[in-house]
Motif scaffolding. Structure first.
Motif, short mmCIF file in Angstrom:
data_model
loop_
_atom_site.label_atom_id
_atom_site.label_comp_id
_atom_site.label_asym_id
_atom_site.label_seq_id
_atom_site.Cartn_x
_atom_site.Cartn_y
_atom_site.Cartn_z
N TYR A 1 0.79 5.57 -7.06
CA TYR A 1 0.75 5.89 -5.64
C TYR A 1 -0.62 6.45 -5.26
N ALA A 2 -1.09 7.44 -6.01
CA ALA A 2 -2.38 8.05 -5.69
C ALA A 2 -3.50 7.02 -5.76
N LEU A 3 -3.43 6.12 -6.75
CA LEU A 3 -4.44 5.08 -6.87
C LEU A 3 -4.35 4.10 -5.71
N PHE A 4 -3.14 3.77 -5.28
CA PHE A 4 -2.96 2.90 -4.12
C PHE A 4 -3.63 3.51 -2.89
N ILE A 5 -3.43 4.80 -2.69
CA ILE A 5 -4.02 5.46 -1.52
C ILE A 5 -5.54 5.47 -1.62
N GLY A 6 -6.08 5.83 -2.78
CA GLY A 6 -7.53 5.84 -2.95
C GLY A 6 -8.12 4.45 -2.76
N HIS A 7 -7.50 3.46 -3.37
CA HIS A 7 -7.98 2.08 -3.27
C HIS A 7 -7.86 1.59 -1.83
N GLY A 8 -6.74 1.89 -1.19
CA GLY A 8 -6.56 1.49 0.20
C GLY A 8 -7.59 2.13 1.12
N ALA A 9 -7.88 3.40 0.88
CA ALA A 9 -8.89 4.10 1.68
C ALA A 9 -10.26 3.47 1.50
N ASP A 10 -10.60 3.11 0.26
CA ASP A 10 -11.88 2.46 0.00
C ASP A 10 -11.98 1.13 0.75
N ARG A 11 -10.90 0.39 0.76
CA ARG A 11 -10.92 -0.92 1.43
C ARG A 11 -10.96 -0.78 2.94
N ILE A 12 -10.31 0.25 3.48
CA ILE A 12 -10.42 0.49 4.92
C ILE A 12 -11.86 0.80 5.29
N ALA A 13 -12.53 1.58 4.43
CA ALA A 13 -13.90 2.02 4.73
C ALA A 13 -14.94 0.94 4.45
N HIS A 14 -14.72 0.14 3.39
CA HIS A 14 -15.81 -0.72 2.91
C HIS A 14 -15.47 -2.21 2.86
N GLY A 15 -14.25 -2.59 3.18
CA GLY A 15 -13.89 -4.00 3.14
C GLY A 15 -12.94 -4.32 2.01
N ASP A 16 -12.34 -5.50 2.08
CA ASP A 16 -11.24 -5.85 1.18
C ASP A 16 -11.71 -6.36 -0.18
N ALA A 17 -12.29 -5.51 -0.97
CA ALA A 17 -12.65 -5.86 -2.35
C ALA A 17 -11.56 -5.33 -3.28
N ASP A 18 -11.06 -6.21 -4.15
CA ASP A 18 -10.02 -5.80 -5.09
C ASP A 18 -10.67 -5.09 -6.27
N PHE A 19 -9.83 -4.57 -7.17
CA PHE A 19 -10.34 -3.97 -8.39
C PHE A 19 -11.13 -5.03 -9.17
N ALA A 20 -12.16 -4.58 -9.87
CA ALA A 20 -12.91 -5.49 -10.72
C ALA A 20 -12.10 -5.85 -11.96
N GLY A 21 -11.41 -4.88 -12.52
CA GLY A 21 -10.57 -5.11 -13.68
C GLY A 21 -9.25 -5.76 -13.29
N SER A 22 -8.67 -6.51 -14.20
CA SER A 22 -7.40 -7.19 -13.92
C SER A 22 -6.26 -6.50 -14.67
N TRP A 23 -5.07 -6.65 -14.14
CA TRP A 23 -3.88 -6.09 -14.76
C TRP A 23 -3.33 -7.08 -15.78
N GLY A 24 -3.13 -6.62 -16.99
CA GLY A 24 -2.64 -7.48 -18.05
C GLY A 24 -1.15 -7.75 -17.95
N PRO A 25 -0.64 -8.67 -18.77
CA PRO A 25 0.78 -9.05 -18.74
C PRO A 25 1.65 -8.04 -19.48
N VAL A 26 1.71 -6.82 -18.94
CA VAL A 26 2.55 -5.78 -19.53
C VAL A 26 3.71 -5.49 -18.60
N GLY A 27 4.71 -4.80 -19.11
CA GLY A 27 5.86 -4.44 -18.28
C GLY A 27 7.09 -5.20 -18.73
N GLY A 28 8.06 -5.25 -17.83
CA GLY A 28 9.30 -5.95 -18.13
C GLY A 28 10.29 -5.12 -18.91
N LEU A 29 9.99 -3.84 -19.11
CA LEU A 29 10.89 -2.97 -19.85
C LEU A 29 11.87 -2.29 -18.90
N HIS A 30 13.07 -2.01 -19.41
CA HIS A 30 13.98 -1.16 -18.67
C HIS A 30 13.48 0.28 -18.75
#
Length: 424
Positions: free
Chosen positions: A338-367
């Protein structure tokens, strides 16, 4: 917005409005008309013999109390309820999106709705935002990102009677004490003339208005910024934005610093160094080989200041050096994502719609129960995972990294199915 713990305790899931509505649709209690009538009677008796004496002792008038609960019955469709005389049920296996890949939290459609809406409202409210930043020191784009994330800039209507929700949960939820405090605070709001009973509209969790303040947070942080004599977080945009800023300032927002920087972390730096209790000067992180993405240098003003390694997906996602302001954002909702979403969203509001440079790997799927079982095993081995709540918070992530390194594995600092099987 109070009473949080690492990993997502009381309010973490109370704040995601759309997900809340889904839960309401999926969760219900098998109640017959006769048993519902009995519960109604028990609820009315509880109001008069249990809640009213405490409310009266706290200065609530009988007229306020009666108006708040006039015609109110317990809402048995709310989640996390325990029928009178019964014990809480053992939670079933859970498989919810936020326990999958952290990258799903940053779906472009969701982020862009906040950032494009934020830029539109930044222009429309420029004078108000400038005045708020001057008073509280919080940049307007941060306030806009929170406003957009919480209620879609006020588009998500509050369909519930706050006294119905808070009263029901104080009477028969799994967190009675928490909601008892909140319903008493809601009564105080009305008693003090800060809002009439009819205006007390909330989410399914009892969170009020466009900033989604719990009643105790309203009393502490809500601000009358438009000068009409009362803080109106349901209808007044200046009051909404200033109240969010006041909340962040209360929790230590540092004027002039951002929330953090996306970085590249070399393999020589352990992902187990993550966390707000392992801070270093940003110059020290840089000396270890951590650099900003895109070849940018850290601002000179930041080099002597403290920063913290943040790797919300371990080695399987973007990495960051966070400032103390990141953890102020986390006070709003105790989730790194959540905190990262807000920080990232604030950056994009201020500077334009640039996504993270790093990518999210294929993790997750756990209960969630799988992660909780993993946490309990790590705890038994002496690791501090925060709590075995099924949420991979920073203490769990770095504990995983430590265990992996000690057992000859590459440290990834994030749970996966193979790891769950291996640690068992």
């Amino acid at each position: 917005m109070s009473g949080r713990t690492e990993g997502g305790a009381t309010e973490r899931n109370l704040r995601i409005f759309g997900f809340a509505l889904l839960l309401i649709a999926l969760i219900s209690l098998p109640i017959t008309p006769a048993s519902a009538a009995k519960i109604d009677d028990q609820f009315r008796a509880w109001l008069q013999t249990d809640l009213w004496p405490e409310a009266q002792a706290k200065g609530i008038s009988k007229s306020t109390f009666d108006a708040a609960f006039n015609g109110v019955k317990p809402n048995l469709k709310l989640p996390d309820l325990v029928l009178p005389g019964e014990k809480p049920k053992t939670p079933q296996k859970q498989h919810q999106a936020e326990f999958g890949s952290p990258g799903a939290y940053f779906a472009e459609k969701t982020v862009r709705a906040v950032t494009s809406g934020g830029r539109t409202r930044e222009a429309a409210n420029a004078r108000t935002l400038a005045a708020i930043e001057k008073r509280y020191g919080v940049p307007g784009e941060v306030l806009l990102a929170i406003w957009g994330r919480e209620t879609g800039f006020g588009a998500a209507k509050m369909p519930y009677d706050a006294f119905e929700v808070l009263g029901t949960k104080a009477f028969m939820s799994t967190k009675k004490d928490f909601f008892r405090t909140e319903v008493l605070a809601a009564l105080e709001i009305v008693e003090r003339g800060l809002a009439p009973v009819g205006a007390m509209k909330s989410s399914w969790a009892g969170a009020l208005g466009q900033p989604q303040f719990m009643p105790t947070s309203f009393l502490k942080h809500a601000v009358d910024f438009d000068g009409d004599g009362r803080p109106d977080i349901w209808n007044s945009t200046p009051d909404v934005l200033a109240s969010i800023a006041n909340y962040l300032l209360h929790y230590g927002w540092v004027k002039g610093r951002g929330w953090g920087f996306e970085v590249t972390v070399p393999q020589t730096v352990s992902c187990s160094l993550e966390g707000p209790d392992q801070g270093k000067k940003i110059s020290a992180w840089a000396a270890m080989g951590i650099s900003r993405v895109g070849g940018k240098a850290f601002p000179a003003s930041e080099l002597k200041a403290e920063g913290f390694l943040l790797m919300p997906a371990g080695r399987s996602g973007p990495a960051f050096i966070a400032t103390p302001n990141f953890y102020v954002l986390k006070q709003y909702n105790t989730s790194d994502l959540y905190a990262l979403f807000i920080g990232h969203g604030a950056d994009r509001i201020a500077h334009g719609d640039a996504d993270f440079a790093g990518s999210w790997g294929p993790v997750g799927g756990l209960h969630r129960s799988d992660i909780a079982a993993l946490q309990r095993v790590l705890e038994a081995k002496g690791y501090d995972v925060g709590s075995a709540d099924g949420l991979p918070g920073f203490k769990t992530r770095r504990s995983i990294g430590d265990w992996q390194a000690k057992n000859g594995r590459a440290a990834t600092c994030f749970p996966d199915a193979d790891l769950v099987a291996a640690i068992k």
